[in-house]
Design a protein around this motif. Sequence first.
Motif, mmCIF file in Angstrom:
data_model
loop_
_atom_site.group_PDB
_atom_site.id
_atom_site.type_symbol
_atom_site.label_atom_id
_atom_site.label_comp_id
_atom_site.label_asym_id
_atom_site.label_seq_id
_atom_site.Cartn_x
_atom_site.Cartn_y
_atom_site.Cartn_z
ATOM 1 N N ALA A 153 1.029 -1.027 0.039
ATOM 2 C CA ALA A 153 -0.047 0.142 0.033
ATOM 3 C C ALA A 153 0.866 1.235 -0.057
ATOM 4 O O ALA A 153 0.493 2.096 -0.617
ATOM 5 C CB ALA A 153 -1.047 0.058 1.247
ATOM 6 N N THR A 154 1.930 1.259 0.686
ATOM 7 C CA THR A 154 2.660 2.409 0.908
ATOM 8 C C THR A 154 3.650 2.735 -0.531
ATOM 9 O O THR A 154 4.124 3.839 -0.632
ATOM 10 C CB THR A 154 3.798 2.437 2.032
ATOM 11 O OG1 THR A 154 4.535 1.281 2.142
ATOM 12 C CG2 THR A 154 2.904 2.516 3.321
ATOM 13 N N LYS A 155 3.800 1.175 -1.216
ATOM 14 C CA LYS A 155 4.584 1.591 -2.342
ATOM 15 C C LYS A 155 3.481 2.286 -3.422
ATOM 16 O O LYS A 155 3.885 3.350 -4.350
ATOM 17 C CB LYS A 155 4.792 0.311 -3.213
ATOM 18 C CG LYS A 155 5.440 0.262 -4.425
ATOM 19 C CD LYS A 155 6.801 1.160 -4.561
ATOM 20 C CE LYS A 155 7.113 1.258 -6.022
ATOM 21 N NZ LYS A 155 8.482 1.960 -6.140
ATOM 22 N N VAL A 156 2.174 1.876 -3.382
ATOM 23 C CA VAL A 156 1.323 2.348 -4.248
ATOM 24 C C VAL A 156 0.826 3.937 -4.014
ATOM 25 O O VAL A 156 0.660 4.843 -4.917
ATOM 26 C CB VAL A 156 0.063 1.467 -4.374
ATOM 27 C CG1 VAL A 156 -1.131 2.199 -5.209
ATOM 28 C CG2 VAL A 156 0.373 0.098 -4.696
ATOM 29 N N PHE A 157 0.596 4.138 -2.917
ATOM 30 C CA PHE A 157 0.369 5.520 -2.275
ATOM 31 C C PHE A 157 1.402 6.170 -1.522
ATOM 32 O O PHE A 157 1.287 6.279 0.093
ATOM 33 C CB PHE A 157 -1.026 5.581 -1.322
ATOM 34 C CG PHE A 157 -1.889 5.170 -2.336
ATOM 35 C CD1 PHE A 157 -2.567 5.662 -3.371
ATOM 36 C CD2 PHE A 157 -2.446 3.922 -1.918
ATOM 37 C CE1 PHE A 157 -3.528 5.130 -4.243
ATOM 38 C CE2 PHE A 157 -3.783 3.279 -2.867
ATOM 39 C CZ PHE A 157 -4.210 4.197 -3.811
ATOM 40 N N PRO A 158 2.847 6.492 -1.894
ATOM 41 C CA PRO A 158 4.004 6.672 -1.025
ATOM 42 C C PRO A 158 3.616 8.256 -0.155
ATOM 43 O O PRO A 158 4.598 8.477 0.751
ATOM 44 C CB PRO A 158 5.233 6.820 -2.170
ATOM 45 C CG PRO A 158 4.415 7.107 -3.305
ATOM 46 C CD PRO A 158 3.006 6.766 -3.127
ATOM 47 N N ASP A 159 2.798 9.012 -0.544
ATOM 48 C CA ASP A 159 2.741 10.387 -0.078
ATOM 49 C C ASP A 159 1.572 10.230 1.361
ATOM 50 O O ASP A 159 1.551 11.163 1.989
ATOM 51 C CB ASP A 159 2.066 11.130 -0.924
ATOM 52 C CG ASP A 159 3.248 11.495 -2.152
ATOM 53 O OD1 ASP A 159 4.422 11.577 -2.005
ATOM 54 O OD2 ASP A 159 2.676 11.980 -3.149
#
Length: 411
Positions: A153-159
């Motif tokens: 999830a944090t790779k897809v939505f890093p911000d």
Amino acid sequence: MNKFEETLKNYANLAVKVGINIQKGQKLVINSPIECADFVRLIAESAYAEGAKDVYVEWHDEKMTLLRYMNAPMEVFQNFPTWKADGFNQMAEEGAGFISIAASNPELLKDVDPKKVAENNKASSIAMKKFREYSMNNKVAWCVVSVPTNDWATKVFPDLPEEEAVEKLWKAIFMTVRMDQEDPIKAWEEHLRNTENRVKFLNEKAFKTLHYTSSNGTDVVVELPKGHIWAGGGEYNTKDVFFVANMPTEEVFTMPKKTGVNGVVVSTKPLNYGGNLINNFKLTFKDGKVVDFEAEEGYETLKHLLDTDEGAKYLGEVALVQYDSPISNSNILFYNTLFDENASCHFAFGAAYPTCIKGGSEMDEKEREAHGVNTSLTHVDFMVGSSDLNIVGETPSGEKIQVFKDGNWAF
């Protein structure tokens, strides 16, 4: 039960009832990361409620996987445990169904020696060859679904903070599998009917070639073998049980003639392969074979993939997905082939599905080769669809028909 819990339970039911279409008295095997344990339990609960005889789980721990790659010697990755392959073969022989949860960290192995990853992929492909024949010949029902993990999830939505990223990925996944519809199962039935109409048209035309062109440099002619079969949405296994192999799915697909691909293909999305990303790559084909390639990211990983065996340098799948589709319109790069391939037209390196040519499931490897069917230890999809992709099909009589115009179906 809150709204999320209710939706999650319905999603598990969808995977069991529509995806795998579990039968009374049937065994079920689930492959899953340990982070997805809660969802696995819901799948198991649903399967038992539908009459499953037993549920087995093959767990994967990515942290242990990384520890192993960073510390174990090369010889470990050159040998796949036969007991594990034998276990899968036995379950397939007994008619089990197989559900896999695809939720890996796209960058898990970015600091690992690509040679180790390549050796492990090759060894597992060799050991699991017999089992793979069960799935690729539709002798068993199988389904791939997904749920978020923190790293993915944090790779897809890093911000976004981790918790918000996971929540946003949940919403995106629910949308792609039509869980946002009032009646998801009914929505899937309608979607499968629409897909079948595309399949019917393509099979009636029996195109001899497909010519792909795009402003990014893609210009390739793909010959299709005589007797090829288009499929999509769902399929029947050899026991006449209807199942949906991928959830989500937006594609219709067939096989190319092994030696009939000529031209240049440029990727349009990153490929997550074995815990590494391959991005912005270009392939040159001559008589079906990759004779030249380049990649801005993941060159060595791509090289090892193509060196898996001789068949890995040829294509085994041609898949059509319109650019104006739910997953594509989400404008989310999932870094997960299950989703990204269903947002884009794609090809696959390696083995073709024998079910995509008339009589293919009954042919041996020599017969398949004679019919233009590629054989390989691997099968890896990569994306080539774009907003200006055009595809023109030519029928055996020489008639030319626009199949795709500006990224979407032309009919």
